[in-house]
Motif scaffolding. Sequence first.
Motif, PDB file in Angstrom:
ATOM      1  N   ILE A 171      13.196  15.781  -4.502  1.00  0.00           N
ATOM      2  CA  ILE A 171      12.206  15.642  -3.421  1.00  0.00           C
ATOM      3  C   ILE A 171      10.825  15.868  -4.007  1.00  0.00           C
ATOM      4  O   ILE A 171      10.551  16.906  -4.621  1.00  0.00           O
ATOM      5  N   VAL A 172       9.949  14.900  -3.835  1.00  0.00           N
ATOM      6  CA  VAL A 172       8.603  14.999  -4.379  1.00  0.00           C
ATOM      7  C   VAL A 172       7.578  14.831  -3.264  1.00  0.00           C
ATOM      8  O   VAL A 172       7.764  14.011  -2.356  1.00  0.00           O
ATOM      9  N   PHE A 173       6.526  15.629  -3.316  1.00  0.00           N
ATOM     10  CA  PHE A 173       5.428  15.559  -2.363  1.00  0.00           C
ATOM     11  C   PHE A 173       4.297  14.759  -3.006  1.00  0.00           C
ATOM     12  O   PHE A 173       3.825  15.113  -4.089  1.00  0.00           O
ATOM     13  N   VAL A 174       3.875  13.691  -2.345  1.00  0.00           N
ATOM     14  CA  VAL A 174       2.788  12.852  -2.851  1.00  0.00           C
ATOM     15  C   VAL A 174       1.604  12.991  -1.895  1.00  0.00           C
ATOM     16  O   VAL A 174       1.719  12.672  -0.706  1.00  0.00           O
ATOM     17  N   ALA A 184       5.683   3.470   0.616  1.00  0.00           N
ATOM     18  CA  ALA A 184       6.418   4.120  -0.468  1.00  0.00           C
ATOM     19  C   ALA A 184       7.025   5.446  -0.036  1.00  0.00           C
ATOM     20  O   ALA A 184       7.875   6.000  -0.729  1.00  0.00           O
ATOM     21  N   ALA A 185       6.608   5.969   1.105  1.00  0.00           N
ATOM     22  CA  ALA A 185       7.112   7.257   1.586  1.00  0.00           C
ATOM     23  C   ALA A 185       8.441   7.091   2.313  1.00  0.00           C
ATOM     24  O   ALA A 185       8.696   6.071   2.959  1.00  0.00           O
ATOM     25  N   ASP A 186       9.273   8.110   2.206  1.00  0.00           N
ATOM     26  CA  ASP A 186      10.464   8.205   3.050  1.00  0.00           C
ATOM     27  C   ASP A 186      10.157   8.991   4.316  1.00  0.00           C
ATOM     28  O   ASP A 186      10.787   8.779   5.356  1.00  0.00           O
ATOM     29  N   LEU A 187       9.175   9.877   4.213  1.00  0.00           N
ATOM     30  CA  LEU A 187       8.808  10.751   5.320  1.00  0.00           C
ATOM     31  C   LEU A 187       7.330  11.074   5.197  1.00  0.00           C
ATOM     32  O   LEU A 187       6.845  11.387   4.112  1.00  0.00           O
ATOM     33  N   HIS A 188       6.598  10.979   6.310  1.00  0.00           N
ATOM     34  CA  HIS A 188       5.163  11.275   6.301  1.00  0.00           C
ATOM     35  C   HIS A 188       4.882  12.619   6.958  1.00  0.00           C
ATOM     36  O   HIS A 188       5.588  13.045   7.881  1.00  0.00           O
ATOM     37  N   LEU A 189       3.826  13.266   6.476  1.00  0.00           N
ATOM     38  CA  LEU A 189       3.344  14.516   7.055  1.00  0.00           C
ATOM     39  C   LEU A 189       1.947  14.302   7.624  1.00  0.00           C
ATOM     40  O   LEU A 189       1.100  13.647   7.012  1.00  0.00           O
ATOM     41  N   PHE A 194       4.916   0.091  -5.296  1.00  0.00           N
ATOM     42  CA  PHE A 194       4.193   1.348  -5.477  1.00  0.00           C
ATOM     43  C   PHE A 194       5.117   2.413  -6.072  1.00  0.00           C
ATOM     44  O   PHE A 194       4.722   3.173  -6.970  1.00  0.00           O
ATOM     45  N   ARG A 195       6.340   2.483  -5.586  1.00  0.00           N
ATOM     46  CA  ARG A 195       7.287   3.476  -6.096  1.00  0.00           C
ATOM     47  C   ARG A 195       7.571   3.244  -7.583  1.00  0.00           C
ATOM     48  O   ARG A 195       7.651   4.202  -8.373  1.00  0.00           O
ATOM     49  N   LYS A 196       7.714   1.982  -7.971  1.00  0.00           N
ATOM     50  CA  LYS A 196       7.971   1.689  -9.384  1.00  0.00           C
ATOM     51  C   LYS A 196       6.763   2.052 -10.243  1.00  0.00           C
ATOM     52  O   LYS A 196       6.912   2.600 -11.342  1.00  0.00           O
ATOM     53  N   GLN A 197       5.568   1.740  -9.749  1.00  0.00           N
ATOM     54  CA  GLN A 197       4.357   2.028 -10.515  1.00  0.00           C
ATOM     55  C   GLN A 197       4.201   3.516 -10.798  1.00  0.00           C
ATOM     56  O   GLN A 197       3.645   3.913 -11.826  1.00  0.00           O
ATOM     57  N   HIS A 198       4.679   4.348  -9.881  1.00  0.00           N
ATOM     58  CA  HIS A 198       4.460   5.792 -10.008  1.00  0.00           C
ATOM     59  C   HIS A 198       5.752   6.568 -10.287  1.00  0.00           C
ATOM     60  O   HIS A 198       5.785   7.793 -10.133  1.00  0.00           O
ATOM     61  N   GLY A 199       6.802   5.867 -10.713  1.00  0.00           N
ATOM     62  CA  GLY A 199       8.030   6.533 -11.098  1.00  0.00           C
ATOM     63  C   GLY A 199       8.715   7.265  -9.966  1.00  0.00           C
ATOM     64  O   GLY A 199       9.237   8.375 -10.151  1.00  0.00           O
ATOM     65  N   LEU A 200       8.754   6.651  -8.795  1.00  0.00           N
ATOM     66  CA  LEU A 200       9.313   7.306  -7.616  1.00  0.00           C
ATOM     67  C   LEU A 200      10.591   6.636  -7.111  1.00  0.00           C
ATOM     68  O   LEU A 200      11.059   6.941  -6.017  1.00  0.00           O
ATOM     69  N   GLU A 201      11.183   5.738  -7.922  1.00  0.00           N
ATOM     70  CA  GLU A 201      12.310   4.945  -7.428  1.00  0.00           C
ATOM     71  C   GLU A 201      13.486   5.798  -6.966  1.00  0.00           C
ATOM     72  O   GLU A 201      14.111   5.503  -5.949  1.00  0.00           O
TER      73      GLU A 201
END
Length: 397
Positions: free
Chosen positions: A207-210, A250-255, A166-173
């Motif tokens: 840091i990106v918010f998804v 794909a998250a490092d941290l959830h809200l 998922f991270r690769k698909q959305h450029g989040l690596e």
Amino acid sequence: RPGGETPRAEMIAGVRVERVSGLPLTRASLRRRALSYLSLYPALLLRALRLPRADVVVTLTDPPLLAVLGPALKWLKGSRLVHWAQDLYPEVAEALGVLRPGGVLARLCRGLSTWALRQHDVIIAVGRCMKQRLCARGLAPERVWVIPNWAPATVQATDPSAGQTFRKQHGLEDRFVVMYSGNLGLAHPFEAVLDAAQLLRDLRPQIVFVVIGSGPRLAWVQHQAAARQLTNVRFLPPQPREDLAESLGAADLHLVTMHPALAGLVVPSKVYGALGVGRPCLFLGPAESEVAQLIQQFNCGEVLPAATGAVLADRILAWASAPARRQAVARQARAAAQTSQLSTAVAAFLSVFNTLQHQAAYAEPSNLGVCRRCPREALNATTGATGSEQGVCSLRS
């Protein structure tokens, strides 16, 4: 349903599903939405009365006050009644400003709801905080069971490496991903999240918010993000159930956010998926909520009862700078999720149904309360009946 209309009745996985229809449901107008709900009540009641008698009827909370129909089925067909409370009305409507707190309509709805719940044999709450609210209405504590919700089965046995695709698909690596995944409803405030994103946009651009999901507040959140030029906030549509492990992982941290006035009235179930993939969770909500208690019990995140954007940004930076802590919390998060599994809930529901069946057979009161112990204690009770051996009717739209 693609290619044709939804059938009025069909068998799905061995369960017969009966459908009724009412006026079209819309979120554009509160009045039209209320009329749509009102049109469903007589349709649901008439269909349920025409069906063969069920040993147990389960009423749900969508549409609101559906529990009011339960007593008619109990009296006319002799069924036992269980109410499965995912939220409490009219308190939710009062807290969100939909109904005037303490107004005539709110008092009428509360009185009607409380009367209907007292006619039920068992009320199932999805959190300890909700049980307290129900008992505060005057309901007998021994009739209220606590059975928490659970993560989807596709998330419960997640590979620790889930999310890389998922991270690769959305450029989040190469990004630190802070994710909100789930419904963006009126019960979920976003002001602090947007403020934190604005503070971190230039300070820590990696840091990106998804934000993954939909709901009545999505348009407002998207508008705010665009107006503030929050290039570090990305929006994605709800993900297929079979892909949830990948997207959540794909998250490092959830809200998870919740309006503080809704403690005990709702329990955000999105936390179970986040913990199921072994990710820490920051809960922006009341400390007495079931979610807060779970996070604190297993030390798998943080509870921020009155978080501002600055406070949230500070905590995100702390977690982004502590990979070893995140790795240690992964085990604790999965342990927390293990206490709220589908298998545990099924065992608890079977215990409810078997207890009611025993009461009906012997016509004597029984001590209802297997789940009144620690609500997260695994239920190892074995039962002699299967789902096919019990007549259970779930009354919902």
